[in-house]
Motif scaffolding. Sequence first.
Motif, PDB file in Angstrom:
ATOM      1  N   ILE A  16       0.865  -1.177   0.000  1.00 50.28           N
ATOM      2  CA  ILE A  16       0.000   0.000   0.000  1.00 50.28           C
ATOM      3  C   ILE A  16       0.901   1.226   0.000  1.00 50.28           C
ATOM      4  CG2 ILE A  16      -1.680   1.313   1.350  1.00 50.28           C
ATOM      5  CD1 ILE A  16      -2.747  -1.365   2.396  1.00 50.28           C
ATOM      6  N   THR A  17       0.697   2.095  -0.963  1.00 53.12           N
ATOM      7  CA  THR A  17       1.578   3.253  -1.108  1.00 53.12           C
ATOM      8  C   THR A  17       0.790   4.441  -1.638  1.00 53.12           C
ATOM      9  OG1 THR A  17       3.710   3.984  -2.022  1.00 53.12           O
ATOM     10  CG2 THR A  17       2.303   2.659  -3.459  1.00 53.12           C
ATOM     11  N   THR A  18       1.493   5.549  -1.875  1.00 52.64           N
ATOM     12  CA  THR A  18       0.845   6.756  -2.387  1.00 52.64           C
ATOM     13  C   THR A  18       0.875   6.759  -3.911  1.00 52.64           C
ATOM     14  OG1 THR A  18       2.905   8.023  -2.373  1.00 52.64           O
ATOM     15  CG2 THR A  18       1.582   8.031  -0.347  1.00 52.64           C
ATOM     16  N   ASN A  19      -0.024   7.509  -4.507  1.00 52.53           N
ATOM     17  CA  ASN A  19      -0.024   7.635  -5.961  1.00 52.53           C
ATOM     18  C   ASN A  19       1.248   8.317  -6.443  1.00 52.53           C
ATOM     19  OD1 ASN A  19      -2.749   6.632  -6.910  1.00 52.53           O
ATOM     20  ND2 ASN A  19      -3.406   8.097  -5.373  1.00 52.53           N
ATOM     21  N   GLU A  20       1.756   9.260  -5.651  1.00 55.26           N
ATOM     22  CA  GLU A  20       2.988   9.945  -6.022  1.00 55.26           C
ATOM     23  C   GLU A  20       4.169   8.982  -6.076  1.00 55.26           C
ATOM     24  OE1 GLU A  20       0.188  12.859  -4.144  1.00 55.26           O
ATOM     25  OE2 GLU A  20       0.901  10.843  -3.675  1.00 55.26           O
ATOM     26  N   GLN A  21       4.262   8.093  -5.103  1.00 58.92           N
ATOM     27  CA  GLN A  21       5.347   7.121  -5.080  1.00 58.92           C
ATOM     28  C   GLN A  21       5.195   6.116  -6.214  1.00 58.92           C
ATOM     29  OE1 GLN A  21       8.042   7.071  -3.205  1.00 58.92           O
ATOM     30  NE2 GLN A  21       8.820   5.168  -4.069  1.00 58.92           N
ATOM     31  N   LEU A  22       3.960   5.693  -6.480  1.00 61.36           N
ATOM     32  CA  LEU A  22       3.731   4.700  -7.519  1.00 61.36           C
ATOM     33  C   LEU A  22       4.165   5.219  -8.884  1.00 61.36           C
ATOM     34  CD1 LEU A  22       2.528   1.936  -8.296  1.00 61.36           C
ATOM     35  CD2 LEU A  22       0.361   3.113  -8.680  1.00 61.36           C
ATOM     36  N   GLU A  23       3.903   6.513  -9.151  1.00 64.86           N
ATOM     37  CA  GLU A  23       4.240   7.075 -10.448  1.00 64.86           C
ATOM     38  C   GLU A  23       5.747   7.114 -10.695  1.00 64.86           C
ATOM     39  OE1 GLU A  23       2.348  10.827 -10.908  1.00 64.86           O
ATOM     40  OE2 GLU A  23       0.329   9.971 -11.041  1.00 64.86           O
ATOM     41  N   GLN A  24       6.535   6.961  -9.637  1.00 58.41           N
ATOM     42  CA  GLN A  24       7.985   6.899  -9.799  1.00 58.41           C
ATOM     43  C   GLN A  24       8.471   5.481 -10.053  1.00 58.41           C
ATOM     44  OE1 GLN A  24       9.695   9.781  -9.930  1.00 58.41           O
ATOM     45  NE2 GLN A  24       7.672  10.709  -9.664  1.00 58.41           N
ATOM     46  N   CYS A  25       7.554   4.523  -9.972  1.00 60.47           N
ATOM     47  CA  CYS A  25       7.986   3.123 -10.064  1.00 60.47           C
ATOM     48  C   CYS A  25       6.877   2.267 -10.674  1.00 60.47           C
ATOM     49  CB  CYS A  25       8.334   2.603  -8.668  1.00 60.47           C
ATOM     50  SG  CYS A  25       9.263   1.062  -8.639  1.00 60.47           S
ATOM     51  N   TYR A  26       6.449   2.625 -11.877  1.00 61.56           N
ATOM     52  CA  TYR A  26       5.393   1.864 -12.540  1.00 61.56           C
ATOM     53  C   TYR A  26       5.895   0.490 -12.976  1.00 61.56           C
ATOM     54  CZ  TYR A  26       1.513   5.161 -13.268  1.00 61.56           C
ATOM     55  OH  TYR A  26       0.421   5.976 -13.122  1.00 61.56           O
ATOM     56  N   PRO A  27       5.098  -0.575 -12.747  1.00 60.60           N
ATOM     57  CA  PRO A  27       5.462  -1.882 -13.297  1.00 60.60           C
ATOM     58  C   PRO A  27       5.344  -1.871 -14.825  1.00 60.60           C
ATOM     59  CG  PRO A  27       3.821  -2.099 -11.543  1.00 60.60           C
ATOM     60  CD  PRO A  27       3.882  -0.643 -11.919  1.00 60.60           C
ATOM     61  N   VAL A  28       6.325  -2.467 -15.492  1.00 65.40           N
ATOM     62  CA  VAL A  28       6.275  -2.649 -16.950  1.00 65.40           C
ATOM     63  C   VAL A  28       5.937  -4.108 -17.210  1.00 65.40           C
ATOM     64  CG1 VAL A  28       7.572  -2.561 -19.118  1.00 65.40           C
ATOM     65  CG2 VAL A  28       8.006  -0.868 -17.327  1.00 65.40           C
ATOM     66  N   ARG A  29       4.894  -4.358 -18.004  1.00 64.08           N
ATOM     67  CA  ARG A  29       4.474  -5.729 -18.256  1.00 64.08           C
ATOM     68  C   ARG A  29       4.274  -5.965 -19.743  1.00 64.08           C
ATOM     69  NH1 ARG A  29       0.346  -6.976 -13.229  1.00 64.08           N
ATOM     70  NH2 ARG A  29       1.792  -6.327 -11.602  1.00 64.08           N
ATOM     71  N   VAL A  30       4.472  -7.201 -20.130  1.00 61.66           N
ATOM     72  CA  VAL A  30       4.327  -7.593 -21.531  1.00 61.66           C
ATOM     73  C   VAL A  30       3.091  -8.473 -21.660  1.00 61.66           C
ATOM     74  CG1 VAL A  30       5.406  -8.714 -23.506  1.00 61.66           C
ATOM     75  CG2 VAL A  30       6.829  -7.514 -21.822  1.00 61.66           C
TER      76      VAL A  30
END
Length: 216
Positions: free
Chosen positions: A91-105
Amino acid sequence: MTANDESRILDLLGQRITPPAYGMPLRSLVETLPTEIPIAINSRALDEIGMSADEPIEVRLNRPAPLMVHLMSVLQTMDLTILLRNNALTITTNEQLEQCYPVRVYDVTALTNQSRRYQVQQLREVIEVSIAPDSWEQLGGPGVIATRLSLNQTCLVIANSTVNHLQIDTLLNRLAGDRNYRPISRMDSQGRSREMDQPISELRTEVKKLVNFANP
């Protein structure tokens, strides 16, 4: 995280649970959830926006529902979100998440081969219009979609939030018309399965590497 690990967690998130009590601290809610799903709170990220894990739940939920539904109902009122990574939910903040988006194929070969029910560009447009439109690059968001083509495989390489990835997965299942169809897989530039989490500034570079790997 392997596809099997993710499927297991998604199945657990679909379990129906009783609604959390109004006013319960977020920390207490996490402690009452099924132990099969490791859930952590990014306390440092919450501290940065003046919140803590003891924030009370301020939404009234009256009936049993899937765990994911209750969890997101609570987090959205707090302007928080989740990140699925390393066999656990954070569980985290939207601001933190935007710095570390998962990349998926996403392997969308079954949707684009033979009958060609969908063109790749059509799929991209459907995703961008249907799933959090403001999150995509075209409207100024950090989300990215790229196409990766090879002789026998068509993939979409997507960077976006965990919640949006779950919705993309559901959307592609519905388009395929098959409840057992699992379009999601993850590969690095050597073809090994892995979860990729990295700063947004590096995402476009990673996407280009993946595309170039499939199209030398």
